[in-house]
Design an enzyme around this catalytic site. Structure first.
Site, PDB file in Angstrom:
ATOM      1  N   ASP A  12      -0.252  -3.951   6.324  1.00 13.32           N
ATOM      2  CA  ASP A  12      -0.898  -3.464   7.544  1.00 13.32           C
ATOM      3  C   ASP A  12      -2.358  -3.915   7.647  1.00 13.32           C
ATOM      4  OD1 ASP A  12       1.469  -2.260   8.161  1.00 13.32           O
ATOM      5  OD2 ASP A  12       0.756  -0.197   8.004  1.00 13.32           O
ATOM      6  N   ASP A  27       5.654   4.754   5.289  1.00 11.65           N
ATOM      7  CA  ASP A  27       6.519   3.788   5.967  1.00 11.65           C
ATOM      8  C   ASP A  27       6.533   2.430   5.274  1.00 11.65           C
ATOM      9  OD1 ASP A  27       3.853   3.391   6.788  1.00 11.65           O
ATOM     10  OD2 ASP A  27       4.465   2.466   8.671  1.00 11.65           O
ATOM     11  N   HIS A  28       5.944   2.368   4.083  1.00  7.70           N
ATOM     12  CA  HIS A  28       6.008   1.149   3.275  1.00  7.70           C
ATOM     13  C   HIS A  28       6.594   1.402   1.893  1.00  7.70           C
ATOM     14  CE1 HIS A  28       3.645  -1.540   5.993  1.00  7.70           C
ATOM     15  NE2 HIS A  28       3.339  -0.361   6.485  1.00  7.70           N
ATOM     16  N   HIS A  32       4.588  -4.702  10.670  1.00  4.77           N
ATOM     17  CA  HIS A  32       5.100  -4.081  11.898  1.00  4.77           C
ATOM     18  C   HIS A  32       5.297  -5.109  13.000  1.00  4.77           C
ATOM     19  CE1 HIS A  32       4.429   0.235  10.826  1.00  4.77           C
ATOM     20  NE2 HIS A  32       3.478  -0.286  10.064  1.00  4.77           N
ATOM     21  N   HIS A  82       1.273   3.968   2.065  1.00  5.00           N
ATOM     22  CA  HIS A  82       1.749   4.734   3.219  1.00  5.00           C
ATOM     23  C   HIS A  82       3.271   4.849   3.204  1.00  5.00           C
ATOM     24  CE1 HIS A  82      -2.139   4.085   5.802  1.00  5.00           C
ATOM     25  NE2 HIS A  82      -2.251   5.077   4.923  1.00  5.00           N
ATOM     26  N   HIS A 107       0.853  -1.193   0.000  1.00 10.44           N
ATOM     27  CA  HIS A 107       0.000   0.000   0.000  1.00 10.44           C
ATOM     28  C   HIS A 107       0.884   1.236   0.000  1.00 10.44           C
ATOM     29  CE1 HIS A 107       0.734  -0.672   4.288  1.00 10.44           C
ATOM     30  NE2 HIS A 107       0.240   0.515   4.595  1.00 10.44           N
ATOM     31  N   HIS A 109      -7.658  -0.933   5.607  1.00  9.65           N
ATOM     32  CA  HIS A 109      -6.626  -0.025   6.106  1.00  9.65           C
ATOM     33  C   HIS A 109      -6.454   1.133   5.136  1.00  9.65           C
ATOM     34  CE1 HIS A 109      -3.071   1.175   8.340  1.00  9.65           C
ATOM     35  NE2 HIS A 109      -2.337   1.117   7.245  1.00  9.65           N
TER      36      HIS A 109
END
Length: 239
Positions: free
Chosen positions: A131, A58-59, A169, A56, A54, A112
């Site tokens: 996530d 942090d990905h 995570h 975001h 996805h 999400h």
């Protein structure tokens, strides 16, 4: 195929899927580039593909630097084509993605985010859930609905029970405490607690989990209806 867990940022995991025959690799959800570059250069492995679950940050934070360093091809969901930097290959739901010896089924799992997917490497019995599904938990609902997330988890639940789950995570300890609070008599969960405790004490990742473990222990997967799931998700948001 070999999977290497690469800790990134504060509590993210990126994953290298390494084809040892060709000395090449995919990376799933590169939060940042440096730890991935360091590992690959140390092992003299070529990064061929960047797989994003996805959009975001942090990905996908390492996408551009890794693409520049290795000439890698960025692979992501077509509906997120404007939100994934450097994207080259646009994937569709239920598509079988094949590149060299890498083969995965793409499963759209919104909730999400609207464009969230997972990569199911069915030959190796691996799934990279980003996530959406965590060890003993599930992701917050940002762009989707409770129903979408509930249905997305149902899709993952249907995978073979020995499938290994690699999530985005290291949230397992907190998720464990929540599950124990609301499912305190679960024998399998109590047994899982001891395993997790030993891993944490040794400084090891608590992933991968398996579909079997999550069906037995993850309270979100054990919710039998949308109403129960929604209440649990609200409680977890404030846990």
């Amino acid at each position: 195929m070999q999977v290497e867990i690469i800790p990134c940022l504060q509590d993210n995991y990126s994953y290298l899927i390494i084809d040892e025959n060709n000395n090449s690799a995919c990376v799933v959800d590169p939060s940042e580039s440096k730890p991935i570059i360091d590992f690959l250069k140390n092992k003299n492995i070529n990064l061929k593909y960047i797989l994003n679950t996805h959009h975001h940050h942090d990905h996908i934070g390492g996408n551009i630097d890794l693409k520049k360093e290795f000439g890698s091809i960025v692979v992501g969901f077509k509906e997120d084509s404007k939100r994934i930097p450097g994207i080259d290959v646009l994937l569709e739901n239920n598509q079988i993605w094949e590149a060299e010896n890498f083969v995965a089924k793409i499963i759209h799992i919104p909730g999400h985010t609207s464009g969230h997917i997972c990569f199911h490497f069915f030959n190796e019995k691996l799934v990279f859930t980003g996530d959406t599904l965590f060890s003993l938990g599930c992701g917050r609902i940002f762009e989707g609905t409770y129903k979408e997330m509930f249905n997305s988890l149902d899709k993952i639940k249907s995978l073979p029970r020995d499938t290994k789950i690699y999530c985005g995570h290291e949230y397992t300890s907190n998720n464990l405490n929540f599950c124990l609070k609301h499912d305190p008599e679960n024998f399998n969960l109590k047994r899982k607690k001891e395993i997790i405790k030993k891993q944490v004490m040794k400084g090891l990742p608590t992933v991968p989990s398996t579909i079997k473990d999550e069906l037995e222990c993850n309270i979100f997967l054990r919710a039998n209806d949308l109403e129960t799931f929604s209440k649990l998700r609200d409680l977890k948001d404030n846990f």
